[in-house]
Design a protein around this motif. Structure first.
Motif, PDB file in Angstrom:
ATOM      1  N   PRO A  52       2.577  14.954   0.054  1.00 47.90           N
ATOM      2  CA  PRO A  52       3.656  14.194  -0.566  1.00 47.90           C
ATOM      3  C   PRO A  52       3.688  12.734  -0.112  1.00 47.90           C
ATOM      4  CG  PRO A  52       4.519  15.922   0.880  1.00 47.90           C
ATOM      5  CD  PRO A  52       3.031  16.056   0.846  1.00 47.90           C
ATOM      6  N   LEU A  53       3.825  11.869  -1.086  1.00 50.78           N
ATOM      7  CA  LEU A  53       3.985  10.445  -0.787  1.00 50.78           C
ATOM      8  C   LEU A  53       5.477  10.164  -0.660  1.00 50.78           C
ATOM      9  CD1 LEU A  53       1.394   8.751  -3.157  1.00 50.78           C
ATOM     10  CD2 LEU A  53       1.281   8.950  -0.676  1.00 50.78           C
ATOM     11  N   LEU A  54       5.830   9.539   0.429  1.00 51.52           N
ATOM     12  CA  LEU A  54       7.217   9.183   0.709  1.00 51.52           C
ATOM     13  C   LEU A  54       7.365   7.679   0.578  1.00 51.52           C
ATOM     14  CD1 LEU A  54       7.320  11.122   4.095  1.00 51.52           C
ATOM     15  CD2 LEU A  54       8.084  11.993   1.880  1.00 51.52           C
ATOM     16  N   ALA A  55       8.532   7.224   0.201  1.00 50.21           N
ATOM     17  CA  ALA A  55       8.782   5.783   0.194  1.00 50.21           C
ATOM     18  C   ALA A  55       8.664   5.266   1.626  1.00 50.21           C
ATOM     19  CB  ALA A  55      10.169   5.487  -0.364  1.00 50.21           C
ATOM     20  N   PHE A  56       7.922   4.212   1.796  1.00 53.36           N
ATOM     21  CA  PHE A  56       7.755   3.597   3.110  1.00 53.36           C
ATOM     22  C   PHE A  56       9.128   3.156   3.602  1.00 53.36           C
ATOM     23  CE2 PHE A  56       6.750  -0.232   5.677  1.00 53.36           C
ATOM     24  CZ  PHE A  56       5.957   0.360   6.643  1.00 53.36           C
ATOM     25  N   ILE A  59      -1.471   5.144   3.366  1.00 55.65           N
ATOM     26  CA  ILE A  59      -0.496   4.235   2.753  1.00 55.65           C
ATOM     27  C   ILE A  59      -1.079   3.683   1.465  1.00 55.65           C
ATOM     28  CG2 ILE A  59      -1.302   2.288   4.162  1.00 55.65           C
ATOM     29  CD1 ILE A  59       1.620   1.187   3.949  1.00 55.65           C
ATOM     30  N   CYS A  60      -0.235   3.539   0.476  1.00 60.11           N
ATOM     31  CA  CYS A  60      -0.607   2.816  -0.740  1.00 60.11           C
ATOM     32  C   CYS A  60       0.567   1.926  -1.123  1.00 60.11           C
ATOM     33  CB  CYS A  60      -0.998   3.758  -1.873  1.00 60.11           C
ATOM     34  SG  CYS A  60       0.273   4.886  -2.429  1.00 60.11           S
ATOM     35  N   ASP A  89      -2.870   8.762  -7.129  1.00 61.15           N
ATOM     36  CA  ASP A  89      -1.440   9.009  -6.911  1.00 61.15           C
ATOM     37  C   ASP A  89      -0.640   7.710  -6.991  1.00 61.15           C
ATOM     38  OD1 ASP A  89      -2.077  11.660  -6.559  1.00 61.15           O
ATOM     39  OD2 ASP A  89      -1.843  11.627  -4.381  1.00 61.15           O
ATOM     40  N   CYS A  90      -1.218   6.635  -6.487  1.00 58.27           N
ATOM     41  CA  CYS A  90      -0.547   5.332  -6.537  1.00 58.27           C
ATOM     42  C   CYS A  90      -0.353   4.891  -7.994  1.00 58.27           C
ATOM     43  CB  CYS A  90      -1.368   4.316  -5.749  1.00 58.27           C
ATOM     44  SG  CYS A  90      -0.532   2.747  -5.475  1.00 58.27           S
ATOM     45  N   LEU A  91      -1.354   5.136  -8.829  1.00 60.37           N
ATOM     46  CA  LEU A  91      -1.231   4.805 -10.257  1.00 60.37           C
ATOM     47  C   LEU A  91      -0.105   5.610 -10.903  1.00 60.37           C
ATOM     48  CD1 LEU A  91      -4.992   4.634 -11.299  1.00 60.37           C
ATOM     49  CD2 LEU A  91      -3.413   2.713 -10.988  1.00 60.37           C
ATOM     50  N   VAL A  92       0.015   6.876 -10.532  1.00 61.14           N
ATOM     51  CA  VAL A  92       1.107   7.717 -11.056  1.00 61.14           C
ATOM     52  C   VAL A  92       2.456   7.128 -10.636  1.00 61.14           C
ATOM     53  CG1 VAL A  92       2.207   9.988 -10.890  1.00 61.14           C
ATOM     54  CG2 VAL A  92      -0.274   9.816 -11.198  1.00 61.14           C
ATOM     55  N   MET A  93       2.560   6.729  -9.373  1.00 65.10           N
ATOM     56  CA  MET A  93       3.819   6.147  -8.888  1.00 65.10           C
ATOM     57  C   MET A  93       4.147   4.854  -9.651  1.00 65.10           C
ATOM     58  SD  MET A  93       4.630   8.458  -6.810  1.00 65.10           S
ATOM     59  CE  MET A  93       5.804   8.110  -5.551  1.00 65.10           C
ATOM     60  N   ALA A  94       3.127   4.035  -9.893  1.00 63.86           N
ATOM     61  CA  ALA A  94       3.344   2.784 -10.629  1.00 63.86           C
ATOM     62  C   ALA A  94       3.820   3.070 -12.054  1.00 63.86           C
ATOM     63  CB  ALA A  94       2.066   1.946 -10.641  1.00 63.86           C
TER      64      ALA A  94
END
Length: 160
Positions: free
Chosen positions: A4-8, A61-62, A101-106
């Motif tokens: 899981p990617l969490l907000a920094f 990190i992304c 995953d970063c592209l999905v978040m964007a």
């Protein structure tokens, strides 16, 4: 998606100051400088991390910054939301997976386009994730510094 990617957040700043040291040319950020440059701010910067569940230490990190543009002469659209790859490091997942995953978040943040330079390890994902090649070459001139010649994957610096 990978872990899981969490907000920094400010909680992550202490465990991230070392993460860019793998590059020959990189900024040395203090905890406060990481917070300044990478703490998420809507419409300015988006940053996500994954952490080691047992230690809480940041492992990946992304991030990207937002730079919207005005569209002139189009009755339907008046703004293009552009994201620009910022600092990205993968240590526990594949780099291409992290950037996917970063592209999905964007996309979830309504970004219309995602731009990336070929610095750091970005060449590992650019082709496979269908990035088009730009029409220019980026040259860094860092005032009053003498640096040895290095390839783009040895540069861990993104200038704004």
């Amino acid at each position: 998606m990978s872990p899981p990617l969490l907000a920094f957040s400010m909680l992550h700043c202490s465990s991230i100051t070392h993460i860019l040291h793998r590059f020959k040319l990189h900024p040395v950020f203090s905890r406060e400088e990481f917070a300044h440059w990478l703490l998420p701010r809507p419409g300015v910067i988006s940053s996500f991390v994954s952490t080691d569940p047992s230690t809480g230490k940041v492992t990946d990190i992304c991030s990207y910054y937002h730079l919207p543009s005005t569209i002139l002469g189009n009755a339907k659209h008046n703004k293009l939301n552009a994201a620009y790859s910022f600092y990205n490091v993968a240590t526990t997942v594949g780099f291409q997976e992290l950037m996917g995953d970063c592209l999905v978040m964007a996309k979830r943040e309504s970004q219309d386009v995602f731009n990336a330079l070929d610095v750091m390890e970005n060449k590992q994902f650019l082709k496979n994730l269908k990035f088009g090649v730009g029409d220019g070459h980026l040259k860094f001139y860092i005032y009053n510094w003498t640096c040895q010649r290095m390839s783009s994957n040895e540069i861990g610096l993104v200038l704004l």
